[in-house]
Design a protein around this motif. Structure first.
Motif, PDB file in Angstrom:
ATOM      1  N   LEU A   9      -6.604  -6.671   8.645  1.00  0.00           N
ATOM      2  CA  LEU A   9      -5.452  -7.568   8.671  1.00  0.00           C
ATOM      3  C   LEU A   9      -5.855  -9.031   8.757  1.00  0.00           C
ATOM      4  N   HIS A  10      -7.121  -9.288   8.962  1.00  0.00           N
ATOM      5  CA  HIS A  10      -7.609 -10.660   9.112  1.00  0.00           C
ATOM      6  C   HIS A  10      -7.913 -11.271   7.740  1.00  0.00           C
ATOM      7  N   SER A  11      -7.072 -10.970   6.799  1.00  0.00           N
ATOM      8  CA  SER A  11      -7.130 -11.516   5.446  1.00  0.00           C
ATOM      9  C   SER A  11      -5.758 -12.103   5.170  1.00  0.00           C
ATOM     10  N   LEU A  21       6.366  -6.541   4.786  1.00  0.00           N
ATOM     11  CA  LEU A  21       6.765  -5.139   4.890  1.00  0.00           C
ATOM     12  C   LEU A  21       7.316  -4.793   6.274  1.00  0.00           C
ATOM     13  N   MET A  22       6.956  -5.562   7.284  1.00  0.00           N
ATOM     14  CA  MET A  22       7.510  -5.335   8.620  1.00  0.00           C
ATOM     15  C   MET A  22       8.999  -5.641   8.655  1.00  0.00           C
ATOM     16  N   GLY A  54      -4.230   3.746   5.410  1.00  0.00           N
ATOM     17  CA  GLY A  54      -3.076   4.443   5.964  1.00  0.00           C
ATOM     18  C   GLY A  54      -2.032   3.513   6.557  1.00  0.00           C
ATOM     19  N   TYR A  55      -2.103   2.227   6.209  1.00  0.00           N
ATOM     20  CA  TYR A  55      -1.161   1.245   6.737  1.00  0.00           C
ATOM     21  C   TYR A  55       0.122   1.171   5.913  1.00  0.00           C
ATOM     22  N   ILE A  56       0.013   1.423   4.615  1.00  0.00           N
ATOM     23  CA  ILE A  56       1.184   1.378   3.748  1.00  0.00           C
ATOM     24  C   ILE A  56       1.186   2.567   2.801  1.00  0.00           C
ATOM     25  N   ARG A  78       2.470  -0.278  11.086  1.00  0.00           N
ATOM     26  CA  ARG A  78       3.347  -1.010  12.009  1.00  0.00           C
ATOM     27  C   ARG A  78       2.633  -1.221  13.349  1.00  0.00           C
ATOM     28  N   LYS A  79       1.982  -0.168  13.853  1.00  0.00           N
ATOM     29  CA  LYS A  79       1.254  -0.281  15.126  1.00  0.00           C
ATOM     30  C   LYS A  79       0.083  -1.254  15.003  1.00  0.00           C
TER      31      LYS A  79
END
Length: 93
Positions: A9-11, A21-22, A54-56, A78-79
């Motif tokens: 996520l650090h991109s 998406l949240m 597995g995030y989206i 989401r987590k």
């Protein structure tokens, strides 16, 4: 002690996609491309990385003769996003 930030996520682009998406139930590729102002190729690569983690969920279909790509955030994504945001708050707070 500070928690490690999720390198996935650090991109900037992946973080932007996750933030979008949240706040929506589903977003299509064109919408994400416009909102993030990214190129189609770069966005495609980043969506693949988020999907592999597995995030989206990415679903491809056809609308007429055109492809349609829809993305949804998954519970693990989401987590992960919530943990990332909390870690940033810990850094600044």
């Amino acid at each position: 002690m500070f928690r490690e930030l999720d390198p996935l996520l650090h991109s900037q682009l992946r973080l932007a996609v996750m933030a979008i998406l949240m706040s929506v139930e589903e977003a299509d590729f064109v919408y994400l491309k416009e909102k993030t102002q990214s190129t189609a190729g770069n966005l495609s690569v980043q969506l693949d990385k988020l999907s592999e983690a597995g995030y989206i969920k990415v679903e491809k279909s056809f609308v007429g003769k055109k492809t349609h790509t829809a993305c949804q955030i998954l519970p693990a994504g989401r987590k992960a996003f919530e943990r990332y945001v909390q870690a940033l708050k810990d850094y600044i707070g």
